[in-house]
Design an enzyme around this catalytic site. Structure first.
Site, PDB file in Angstrom:
ATOM      1  N   ARG A 126      48.378   4.403  -1.495  1.00  0.00           N
ATOM      2  CA  ARG A 126      49.055   5.236  -0.685  1.00  0.00           C
ATOM      3  C   ARG A 126      50.129   6.095  -0.618  1.00  0.00           C
ATOM      4  O   ARG A 126      50.742   6.919  -0.238  1.00  0.00           O
ATOM      5  CB  ARG A 126      49.905   4.184   0.732  1.00  0.00           C
ATOM      6  CG  ARG A 126      50.146   4.699   2.152  1.00  0.00           C
ATOM      7  CD  ARG A 126      50.258   3.933   3.437  1.00  0.00           C
ATOM      8  NE  ARG A 126      50.868   2.694   3.284  1.00  0.00           N
ATOM      9  CZ  ARG A 126      50.757   1.979   3.611  1.00  0.00           C
ATOM     10  NH1 ARG A 126      50.205   2.005   4.779  1.00  0.00           N
ATOM     11  NH2 ARG A 126      52.255   0.990   3.752  1.00  0.00           N
ATOM     12  N   LEU A 136      50.731   1.709  10.725  1.00  0.00           N
ATOM     13  CA  LEU A 136      49.972   0.908  12.004  1.00  0.00           C
ATOM     14  C   LEU A 136      51.361   0.678  12.957  1.00  0.00           C
ATOM     15  O   LEU A 136      52.289   0.147  12.087  1.00  0.00           O
ATOM     16  CB  LEU A 136      49.345  -0.086  11.693  1.00  0.00           C
ATOM     17  CG  LEU A 136      47.958   0.486  10.845  1.00  0.00           C
ATOM     18  CD1 LEU A 136      47.158  -1.138  11.151  1.00  0.00           C
ATOM     19  CD2 LEU A 136      46.754   0.949  13.051  1.00  0.00           C
ATOM     20  N   CYS A 174      86.440 -33.509  -2.955  1.00  0.00           N
ATOM     21  CA  CYS A 174      84.742 -32.836  -3.263  1.00  0.00           C
ATOM     22  C   CYS A 174      84.540 -32.064  -4.321  1.00  0.00           C
ATOM     23  O   CYS A 174      85.205 -31.312  -3.373  1.00  0.00           O
ATOM     24  CB  CYS A 174      84.309 -33.610  -2.742  1.00  0.00           C
ATOM     25  SG  CYS A 174      82.451 -33.619  -2.690  1.00  0.00           S
ATOM     26  N   LYS A 231      50.618  -9.306  14.784  1.00  0.00           N
ATOM     27  CA  LYS A 231      50.938 -10.102  14.116  1.00  0.00           C
ATOM     28  C   LYS A 231      51.230 -10.919  14.244  1.00  0.00           C
ATOM     29  O   LYS A 231      51.212 -11.397  14.823  1.00  0.00           O
ATOM     30  CB  LYS A 231      52.755  -9.549  13.624  1.00  0.00           C
ATOM     31  CG  LYS A 231      52.666  -7.984  12.602  1.00  0.00           C
ATOM     32  CD  LYS A 231      52.303  -7.766  11.517  1.00  0.00           C
ATOM     33  CE  LYS A 231      52.556  -6.831  10.974  1.00  0.00           C
ATOM     34  NZ  LYS A 231      53.486  -6.986   9.752  1.00  0.00           N
ATOM     35  N   LYS A 238      43.672  -8.264   9.288  1.00  0.00           N
ATOM     36  CA  LYS A 238      44.659  -7.516   8.864  1.00  0.00           C
ATOM     37  C   LYS A 238      44.893  -8.272   6.780  1.00  0.00           C
ATOM     38  O   LYS A 238      46.201  -9.130   6.910  1.00  0.00           O
ATOM     39  CB  LYS A 238      46.003  -7.262   9.294  1.00  0.00           C
ATOM     40  CG  LYS A 238      46.610  -6.776   8.779  1.00  0.00           C
ATOM     41  CD  LYS A 238      47.911  -5.939  10.323  1.00  0.00           C
ATOM     42  CE  LYS A 238      49.068  -4.640   9.388  1.00  0.00           C
ATOM     43  NZ  LYS A 238      50.156  -5.080   8.015  1.00  0.00           N
ATOM     44  N   GLU A 259      39.736  -6.587  13.615  1.00  0.00           N
ATOM     45  CA  GLU A 259      39.741  -6.794  11.915  1.00  0.00           C
ATOM     46  C   GLU A 259      41.076  -7.898  11.455  1.00  0.00           C
ATOM     47  O   GLU A 259      41.959  -7.588  11.979  1.00  0.00           O
ATOM     48  CB  GLU A 259      39.587  -5.399  11.287  1.00  0.00           C
ATOM     49  CG  GLU A 259      38.619  -4.389  11.369  1.00  0.00           C
ATOM     50  CD  GLU A 259      38.172  -3.039  11.117  1.00  0.00           C
ATOM     51  OE1 GLU A 259      39.276  -3.369  10.044  1.00  0.00           O
ATOM     52  OE2 GLU A 259      37.601  -2.409  11.344  1.00  0.00           O
ATOM     53  N   TYR A 307      62.228  -6.728   9.042  1.00  0.00           N
ATOM     54  CA  TYR A 307      61.847  -5.059   9.031  1.00  0.00           C
ATOM     55  C   TYR A 307      61.242  -4.816   9.737  1.00  0.00           C
ATOM     56  O   TYR A 307      61.565  -3.919  10.398  1.00  0.00           O
ATOM     57  CB  TYR A 307      61.027  -5.358   7.397  1.00  0.00           C
ATOM     58  CG  TYR A 307      60.593  -3.472   7.143  1.00  0.00           C
ATOM     59  CD1 TYR A 307      60.993  -3.109   6.506  1.00  0.00           C
ATOM     60  CD2 TYR A 307      59.496  -3.438   7.645  1.00  0.00           C
ATOM     61  CE1 TYR A 307      61.179  -1.993   6.162  1.00  0.00           C
ATOM     62  CE2 TYR A 307      58.792  -2.360   7.001  1.00  0.00           C
ATOM     63  CZ  TYR A 307      59.501  -0.832   7.127  1.00  0.00           C
ATOM     64  OH  TYR A 307      59.193   0.288   6.720  1.00  0.00           O
TER      65      TYR A 307
HETATM   66  S1  IVH Z   1      43.387   0.819   8.999  1.00  0.00           S
HETATM   67  C1  IVH Z   1      45.171   4.538  10.409  1.00  0.00           C
HETATM   68  N1  IVH Z   1      42.440  -1.976   8.604  1.00  0.00           N
HETATM   69  O1  IVH Z   1      48.294  -2.800   7.392  1.00  0.00           O
HETATM   70  C2  IVH Z   1      44.738   3.088   9.227  1.00  0.00           C
HETATM   71  N2  IVH Z   1      44.876  -1.929   7.913  1.00  0.00           N
HETATM   72  O2  IVH Z   1      50.296  -1.777   9.088  1.00  0.00           O
HETATM   73  C3  IVH Z   1      45.126   2.886   8.771  1.00  0.00           C
HETATM   74  N3  IVH Z   1      45.795  -3.149   6.647  1.00  0.00           N
HETATM   75  O3  IVH Z   1      48.346   0.316   5.870  1.00  0.00           O
HETATM   76  C4  IVH Z   1      45.118   1.322   8.652  1.00  0.00           C
HETATM   77  N4  IVH Z   1      44.100  -4.467   6.646  1.00  0.00           N
HETATM   78  O4  IVH Z   1      47.187  -1.350   4.785  1.00  0.00           O
HETATM   79  C5  IVH Z   1      43.477  -0.875   8.553  1.00  0.00           C
HETATM   80  N5  IVH Z   1      41.597  -3.716   8.635  1.00  0.00           N
HETATM   81  C6  IVH Z   1      42.538  -3.123   8.266  1.00  0.00           C
HETATM   82  C7  IVH Z   1      44.045  -3.878   7.618  1.00  0.00           C
HETATM   83  C8  IVH Z   1      45.005  -2.758   7.313  1.00  0.00           C
HETATM   84  C9  IVH Z   1      45.556  -4.575   6.477  1.00  0.00           C
HETATM   85  C10 IVH Z   1      47.570  -2.771   6.006  1.00  0.00           C
HETATM   86  C11 IVH Z   1      47.011  -0.724   5.464  1.00  0.00           C
HETATM   87  C12 IVH Z   1      47.865  -0.331   6.619  1.00  0.00           C
HETATM   88  C13 IVH Z   1      48.859  -1.100   6.372  1.00  0.00           C
HETATM   89  C14 IVH Z   1      49.455  -0.857   8.495  1.00  0.00           C
END
Ligand code: IVH
Length: 719
Positions: free
Chosen positions: A159, A99, A454, A335, A138, A136, A52
């Site tokens: 969201r 992000l 087969c 990632k 993810k 942090e 994706y």
């Molecule tokens: S910050 C404006 N921090 O990842 C920035 N997102 O691919 C807002 N996510 O929509 C996101 N862990 O659902 C942030 N420590 C983290 C996160 C995080 C998971 C998810 C979140 C976001 C998506 C973006």
């Protein structure tokens, strides 16, 4: 996808004409929209996140080159499709953004450099000043916005499309990590944002319950969390153990913190769960160490994470940096590559391929790997089973990388159950004919000796014939082929082209109808005219894949000439069955066999396998029958680029992240190169993606120029 669209999809963005870019943009937008729906509304993704991401990346590149194309309807302006109708809508006071992604250290370095450049320009940041990043995990869940007024939870929303989400307050109230009332001094209006997720153990339990109740299991914890939050009945949500980590905020009447890291402390003080693995890093090297450490911990965490998020820690700098249309310029998600997990091997089963090769398959206790449920993995052959010494009942480590099929990496020996026995390879084909199994290709491969008779092979051959790289007949999946086969409608390739005569019968079948039957007939008729290389690949000759089929097509050009050459080769070899060397084939066996052996990548083993195939009872009859249904176009080499790789013989190996291997091959050929499957002295260039193995080693031994994926992209003009 149409043939034209497919050709365009293989062209580098930098080479697209404006017209091509427009149609490619439309195709990508549609494709992304479809996957967004599957992911966000149906909780049933069809492709891996990495695939994706690749679609999105290509779309973004096109929009960068042709800014006119990024209209408001473009998915790059959207975060997700609008919410489903069942919940009340909530307009987010501040949009919930997404992000941008980084996939390598180079991407992260580039992100930091970009941030520095902007700050040096805007606030005269000193060249040696430190830019601290809040790092942090993810979390792989779904983002949620919680609105507190005077410290009391008044509303919680998903969201949605980023601007407008769904009101799931009653469901969120059932989550223990979400306080109904905040502790301490709290801004009068405060929107806390974060990730709702489900722990892996809870997910496994939930799926067991689903199975017991005959309900569809969830593909992964993320989908289970999303599905649970979207329950219209909160008592169901309450029975699903959801969790929540706070990491961000939306509308706040008075911001009482100056850094991201400080916010996390505050949130913890108010009573939220914040991820305790978060840390502040002060250099790229430190962030890389953080990333590596988290990567190691990943498999042992109780919940899924899919990367690391880096955020510029200082909020005043965040403000300076601002946002692009979809994501903040002050943050990036780094990632993780393929995940490795452990699971139990329930049994080893045998799959019969299109050429009768018996492939052992690991039947696994289903586990989520990189967000996708995996229940099977190939074990390749008897030697691989012996090498791994894998036994039924073993605990094994598996991995899945992007679009690569899952593989068993190793056995966890200390966990081997008592009495586990070494695997004994079956002596006969599991098909109804139960034909004996013969060793082939130097003994590595075991083959069913039933040939075209087969039933398992027949189905696999047909499946191969309609596949994307061969005849590419859309809308005719494996289950349809099996069903048509069961009813005796199709046995051989030519039978597929007799299906249009059954259009009314097809329309009357369960699950079909006039429209889908007509569409299928259209797809089949569209392939009645076919290129010689696809024809060759489609037939399913042992050891001949897409690349070798192209080499054959190049040599013989025309289907009829080729077929008579093959028959001549069969006769020659029958008269000279002795062991020979490739170089001597023409002299010792005959001109037709010699011509075959003379083709790059085709040695005596492959030539003999082809000869054996053509000597088999019905092969020629089956091919002639198919030929009679078609117009086979003589092969023409397609050079569309500037031919700058003319004369190069290229091998791709390992995992290519950016465009995938098919697209890379097409690109190399478009630039005039010859693409082959294995490394030999004739190879001039090897492109080694991630986890490249023996081919890359051989290239190094032979001193052949080897490129990384990034270097290849640069050479091919795609970076
Ligand atoms: S910050 C404006 N921090 O990842 C920035 N997102 O691919 C807002 N996510 O929509 C996101 N862990 O659902 C942030 N420590 C983290 C996160 C995080 C998971 C998810 C979140 C976001 C998506 C973006």
């Amino acid at each position: 996808m149409s043939r034209a669209a497919k050709l365009v999809a293989a062209i580098a963005v930098s080479d697209l004409t404006e017209r091509q870019a427009r149609s490619e943009h439309a195709r990508l937008a549609q494709e992304i929209g479809r996957h967004d729906k599957l992911y966000h509304q149906q909780d049933a993704p069809e492709i891996a996140d990495s695939d994706y991401d690749a679609l999105r990346r290509r779309l973004n590149e096109i929009e960068t080159r042709f800014p006119g194309l990024s209209d408001l309807a473009s998915p790059s302006r959207r975060v997700a499709p609008p919410p489903v109708e069942t919940f009340a809508k909530v307009v987010h006071a501040k949009p919930m953004l997404s992000l941008d992604n980084a996939f390598s250290e180079a991407d992260v370095t580039e992100f930091v450099a970009r941030v520095r450049r902007a700050l040096e320009r805007d606030i005269e940041l000193a060249a040696d000043a430190e830019v601290a990043l809040a790092c942090e995990p993810k979390i792989d869940g779904l983002s949620i916005s919680l609105r507190y007024e005077s410290g009391v939870l008044v509303r919680g929303a998903t969201r949605g499309d980023g601007a407008e989400g769904e009101d799931v307050t009653s469901n969120l109230r059932t989550i223990a990590d979400i306080p109904a009332k905040l502790r301490g001094r709290v801004p009068a209006v405060l929107e806390v944002r974060g990730e709702a997720y489900m722990e892996r153990a809870a997910f496994a339990e939930l799926n067991a319950r689903q199975a017991a109740a005959d309900e569809k299991p969830f593909a992964n914890p993320r989908n289970a969390a999303a599905g649970s939050l979207r329950q219209l009945d909160p008592t169901i949500t309450a029975a699903r153990p959801l969790r929540f980590f706070a990491y961000s905020w939306g509308e706040v009447d008075r911001l009482g913190w100056e850094r991201q890291s400080e916010f996390l402390e505050r949130a913890a003080g108010w009573g939220f769960a914040v991820n305790r693995r978060s840390a502040v890093c002060r250099s790229v090297a430190e962030t890389m160490a953080y990333y590596a450490r988290l990567g190691e911990e990943r498999a042992s965490l109780p919940y899924d994470i899919d990367g690391v998020v880096y955020k510029v820690d200082r909020l005043d700098w965040q403000e300076r940096l601002g946002f692009a249309s979809r994501a903040p310029r002050w943050a990036i998600a780094h990632k993780f590559p393929a995940e490795q997990v452990r699971t139990r091997l329930r049994a080893i089963s045998i799959q019969v391929g299109r050429t009768g090769a018996l492939t052992p398959v690991a039947e696994l206790e289903p586990v989520s790997v990189g967000g996708v449920m995996v229940a099977r993995a190939t074990l390749h052959n008897a030697e691989e089973i012996a090498r791994l010494d894998v036994r039924e009942g073993d605990l094994v480590t598996i991995q899945r990388a992007g679009d690569v099929i899952p593989q068993v990496l190793a056995v966890v020996l200390p966990e081997r159950p008592r009495g586990a026995r070494p695997y004994a390879f079956p002596e006969s084909c599991p098909c109804p004919l139960k034909t004996p199994v013969a060793a082939a290709e130097g003994g590595v491969v075991r083959r069913c000796s039933g040939g075209l008779e087969c039933p398992f092979q027949q189905v696999e051959r047909l499946r191969h014939l309609v596949s994307r790289q061969a005849f590419d007949i859309e809308g005719l999946g494996g289950t349809h082929i099996e069903a048509f086969w069961r009813d005796g409608w199709i046995r051989t390739p030519a039978d597929l082209f007799r299906l249009p005569a059954r259009e009314t019968e097809i329309a009357a079948r369960e699950g079909w109808g006039e429209t889908s039957a007509a569409r299928l007939v259209g797809a089949i008729e569209a392939r009645r005219t076919i290129g010689f290389d696809r024809f060759l690949n489609g037939i399913g000759i042992p050891l001949i894949g897409e690349a070798t089929a192209r080499l054959l097509a190049e040599e013989y050009r025309d289907a009829d000439a080729w077929l008579s050459e093959m028959l001549a080769a069969v006769a020659e070899r029958a008269a000279h069955p002795e062991t020979i060397r490739k170089e001597k084939a023409a002299v010792e066996v005959g001109p037709a066999f010699g011509r075959l052996c003379n083709i790059d990548q085709i040695g005596v083993t492959t030539a003999d396998a082809m000869v054996a195939f053509f000597a088999e009872g019905r092969t020629v009859e089956v091919i002639r029958d198919l030929r009679g249904q078609l117009t086979v176009q003589p092969y023409e080499r397609r050079v569309i680029g500037d031919g700058k790789l003319k004369g190069e013989v290229v091998v791709f190996t390992g995992e290519l992240k950016t465009a995938g291997r098919d697209a890379a091959k097409a690109r190399a050929e478009a630039l005039g190169a010859k693409v082959t499957d294995s490394v030999s002295r004739k190879t001039t260039l090897v492109v080694a993606g991630e986890k490249a193995g023996s081919k890359a080693r051989k290239a190094a031994e032979l001193g052949i120029r080897t490129l990384t994926e990034a270097e290849w992209l640069a050479l091919a003009g795609e970076s």
